[in-house]
Design an enzyme around this catalytic site. Structure first.
Site, PDB file in Angstrom:
ATOM      1  N   ASP A  86       0.637  -1.232  -0.143  1.00  0.00           N
ATOM      2  CA  ASP A  86       0.165  -0.146  -0.136  1.00  0.00           C
ATOM      3  C   ASP A  86       1.057   1.173  -0.158  1.00  0.00           C
ATOM      4  OD1 ASP A  86      -3.324   0.122   1.103  1.00  0.00           O
ATOM      5  OD2 ASP A  86      -1.966   2.152   0.876  1.00  0.00           O
ATOM      6  N   ASP A 100       3.615   2.702  -3.765  1.00  0.00           N
ATOM      7  CA  ASP A 100       2.763   3.470  -4.824  1.00  0.00           C
ATOM      8  C   ASP A 100       2.708   3.002  -6.170  1.00  0.00           C
ATOM      9  OD1 ASP A 100       1.444   5.292  -6.309  1.00  0.00           O
ATOM     10  OD2 ASP A 100       3.163   7.009  -5.863  1.00  0.00           O
ATOM     11  N   ASN A 105      -5.254  -4.967  -6.727  1.00  0.00           N
ATOM     12  CA  ASN A 105      -6.507  -4.420  -6.089  1.00  0.00           C
ATOM     13  C   ASN A 105      -6.479  -3.008  -5.879  1.00  0.00           C
ATOM     14  OD1 ASN A 105      -9.044  -4.669  -4.309  1.00  0.00           O
ATOM     15  ND2 ASN A 105      -7.709  -3.825  -2.981  1.00  0.00           N
ATOM     16  N   TYR A 122     -13.076   6.544 -14.101  1.00  0.00           N
ATOM     17  CA  TYR A 122     -13.195   5.355 -13.301  1.00  0.00           C
ATOM     18  C   TYR A 122     -13.464   4.213 -14.003  1.00  0.00           C
ATOM     19  CZ  TYR A 122     -14.296   1.833  -9.587  1.00  0.00           C
ATOM     20  OH  TYR A 122     -14.137   1.031  -8.902  1.00  0.00           O
ATOM     21  N   LYS A 163     -11.183   1.161 -15.358  1.00  0.00           N
ATOM     22  CA  LYS A 163     -11.821  -0.383 -15.191  1.00  0.00           C
ATOM     23  C   LYS A 163     -11.770  -1.078 -16.303  1.00  0.00           C
ATOM     24  CE  LYS A 163     -11.577  -0.503 -10.567  1.00  0.00           C
ATOM     25  NZ  LYS A 163     -10.569  -1.495  -9.871  1.00  0.00           N
ATOM     26  N   THR A 220     -16.707   0.025   1.473  1.00  0.00           N
ATOM     27  CA  THR A 220     -15.296   0.252   1.782  1.00  0.00           C
ATOM     28  C   THR A 220     -15.107   1.490   1.809  1.00  0.00           C
ATOM     29  OG1 THR A 220     -14.451   0.077  -0.426  1.00  0.00           O
ATOM     30  CG2 THR A 220     -14.706  -1.928   0.177  1.00  0.00           C
TER      31      THR A 220
END
Length: 251
Positions: free
Chosen positions: A37, A60, A87, A156, A160, A191
Site C-alpha cells: 500500500d 505507490d 486491487n 473510473y 476499469k 469499503t
C-alpha cells in the site's frame, strides 16, 4: 491444511477494504501474505493484525521505481509472490464526472493509478513469476467496465474497462509461461473507497435497488473467489472475468 498452504501472495491496496479482507482470508488459508500500500503505516498495522505470516511493503503503484523496488525487496527477503492481487485503486467522488465536464487532471490521476498502476503491478509480477515457472495474477475489476453503471464516473469506468482488457491480453500472452490472469468483478462493495455513497442513504438505496440479491457487497464476499483463483483448484482458469456482483450485471 488450507487451500493456499505453501504460497506467498501480494495484495495491493492491502491496508483496508477488499485488499485487507483478501489478505486476511489468504492468511487463514495458509499463505504468507504481503500487504502492499502507498500508506505504509496502514499496511504495517494491518499486517501486524494478521500475524507472523504477514508483512507490509510501501508501494505507490503509479510509480514504476517504487513497484520495481518492492518486488526486488521481496525477492531478496525470500518472499517473492506466487500470487499477486492487483486491487489498489481510486474513485474520485466529487471530481470524476460525465465526459464533457471531466477535468483532464482528474482523468490522468485516475488512469495513472487504476490502469497504469495495475499495468506496472502486473509487469513486475510477470518478471518475478516467469523465471520461477508461473503464478496467479488476479485483478479487481468493476461493473462500470461492462455496462453504464458508472455513467457519472468517466475516468473510473474507462480505467476499469482498460483493466479488464489488460487481464485478457496478459492471460493470452503468458499462458504458456504458467501464468494465469483473471479478473474478479465485484458489485457495489461497501469499503472506505465508496464512503460518499454508503454515507448517503438515498444514493445507497438507489444502487442497492439495482442489485438483484438486494444488498450491498462486503469485502468478504470477494475473498472466496480469489482464494479459488489463487489456489491449485483454479489451475485451468485464465483470461476470465468472475462476476461476484449479486446479479448486478445479469440484468
Amino acid at each position: 491444511m488450507g487451500q493456499l498452504e505453501g504460497k506467498t501472495a501480494l495484495v495491493t491496496g492491502g491496508a483496508l477494504g477488499i485488499g485487507l479482507a483478501v489478505a486476511t482470508r489468504f492468511a487463514r488459508e495458509g499463505a504468507r501474505v504481503i500487504l502492499a500500500d502507498r500508506n505504509g503505516e496502514g499496511a504495517a498495522a494491518a499486517a501486524a493484525g494478521i500475524g507472523e505470516n504477514a508483512r507490509a511493503v510501501t508501494m505507490d503503484i503509479s510509480n514504476e521505481d517504487a513497484v520495481a523496488a518492492a518486488f526486488a525487496e521481496l525477492e531478496a527477503a525470500g518472499w517473492a509472490p506466487d500470487v499477486v492481487v492487483a486491487n489498489a485503486g481510486v474513485q474520485l467522488f466529487g471530481q470524476d464526472a460525465p465526459a464533457a465536464d471531466l477535468d483532464l487532471d482528474v482523468w490522468r490521476r485516475t488512469i495513472d493509478i487504476n490502469l497504469t498502476g495495475t499495468f506496472l503491478t502486473v509487469k513486475h509480477a510477470l518478471r518475478s513469476m516467469v523465471p520461477r515457472g508461473g503464478g496467479s495474477i488476479i485483478l479487481t475489476g468493476s461493473p462500470t467496465a461492462v455496462n453504464g453503471e458508472g455513467k457519472d464516473f468517466t475516468a473510473y469506468s474507462a480505467s476499469k474497462a482498460g483493466m479488464h482488457g489488460l487481464g485478457r491480453t496478459v492471460a493470452a500472452a503468458y499462458a504458456d509461461k504458467g501464468i494465469r490472469v483473471n479478473t474478479v468483478q465485484p458489485a457495489y462493495t461497501e469499503t472506505p473507497l465508496v464512503a460518499a455513497i454508503s454515507e448517503d442513504p438515498e444514493s445507497r438505496a438507489a444502487i442497492i435497488s439495482r442489485i438483484p440479491i438486494g444488498r450491498a457487497g462486503t469485502p468478504d464476499d470477494v475473498a472466496g473467489i480469489m482464494v479459488y483463483l489463487a489456489s491449485d483448484d483454479g489451475a485451468f482458469a485464465t483470461g476470465a472475468t468472475f462476476q461476484v456482483d449479486g446479479g448486478m450485471t445479469s440484468l
